[in-house]
Write an enzyme that holds these catalytic residues in place. Sequence first.
Site, short mmCIF file in Angstrom:
data_model
loop_
_atom_site.label_atom_id
_atom_site.label_comp_id
_atom_site.label_asym_id
_atom_site.label_seq_id
_atom_site.Cartn_x
_atom_site.Cartn_y
_atom_site.Cartn_z
N ARG A 113 0.86 -1.17 0.00
CA ARG A 113 0.00 0.00 0.00
C ARG A 113 0.90 1.23 0.00
O ARG A 113 1.84 1.31 0.80
CB ARG A 113 -0.89 -0.14 1.22
CG ARG A 113 -1.34 1.07 1.91
CD ARG A 113 -2.52 0.68 2.77
NE ARG A 113 -2.35 1.22 4.11
CZ ARG A 113 -3.36 1.55 4.88
NH1 ARG A 113 -4.59 1.39 4.48
NH2 ARG A 113 -3.14 2.03 6.07
N THR A 117 -0.89 7.60 -0.46
CA THR A 117 -2.23 7.61 -1.07
C THR A 117 -3.12 6.50 -0.53
O THR A 117 -4.33 6.50 -0.79
CB THR A 117 -2.12 7.41 -2.59
OG1 THR A 117 -1.55 6.10 -2.81
CG2 THR A 117 -1.25 8.45 -3.25
N ASP A 211 -0.81 -0.94 12.74
CA ASP A 211 -0.28 -1.60 11.54
C ASP A 211 0.05 -3.05 11.89
O ASP A 211 1.03 -3.34 12.59
CB ASP A 211 0.97 -0.87 11.04
CG ASP A 211 1.42 -1.42 9.68
OD1 ASP A 211 1.59 -2.66 9.58
OD2 ASP A 211 1.61 -0.64 8.76
N ASP A 214 3.58 -4.41 10.97
CA ASP A 214 4.65 -3.83 11.81
C ASP A 214 4.70 -4.50 13.18
O ASP A 214 5.77 -4.79 13.70
CB ASP A 214 4.43 -2.32 11.99
CG ASP A 214 4.99 -1.53 10.81
OD1 ASP A 214 5.68 -2.14 9.96
OD2 ASP A 214 4.75 -0.31 10.75
N1 URA Z 1 -3.48 -2.30 7.52
C1 URA Z 1 -3.17 -2.39 8.83
O1 URA Z 1 -2.21 -3.05 9.20
N2 URA Z 1 -3.91 -1.70 9.71
C2 URA Z 1 -4.97 -0.95 9.36
O2 URA Z 1 -5.61 -0.36 10.22
C3 URA Z 1 -5.30 -0.88 7.98
C4 URA Z 1 -4.54 -1.57 7.09
#
Ligand code: URA
Length: 220
Positions: A113, A117, A211, A214
Amino acid sequence: MTIVNGKDYPQLHTLRMTSQLRTLMTIIRDKNTKRNDFIFYADRINRLLIEEGLNFLPTTEKIVTTRTGEQYKGSEFLGKICAVPIIRSGLSMENSIREVAKKIRIAHILIQRDEETAKPIFYKSWLPEDIQDRFVLILDPMLATGGSAIATINTLKEHNVPENKVIFINLVSVPEGIDQVLSTFPEIKIITAEVDQGLNEQAFILPGLGDFGDIYFGTD
Ligand code: URA
């Protein structure tokens, strides 16, 4: 079938929110949870999701003889399956699927991603040649905008995978993403553990957990 914001989604299946699942979801959402606990409990939820996903695969009748000499009228899975974790977060679900489905073929797709954007960028896929003959379980823990899932399903369709053989498995989803994916591909199935409120301006899920990749891979 699940109703989200008053709309019926026959192709959306949420796990039953038992007190056990609520507790597991609370642990992975808590910002004070340490990484090794996050991994342990996310893996437990993943196994529940994958077991649920396997319930949608077709079976055929199989009669076996038990150790008492009697017959048992049972069933066996029909057809081959392939799991497609979306790199990187989806890799976190790979161990759980290997534990649950021993003979499963695993393929990968790399979609990232764009942090600015929030749009998906497709890089590469590694799919088996007979992917069109398999049921495909797409693995990605967070269904946010739905962009990565849509790019993945488009790739699968380019490889002639019928939409109705695709099952998309995620831990946390939002109404926007569900609607986006199911209005683009009405015949796929989505299995999710919980549907959250929505997205913030950076396309993060709220309340969400942050995330996922992460936290799981220790890069936060
Ligand atoms: N990806 C993630 O890891 N967390 C989110 O909140 C949205 C997409």
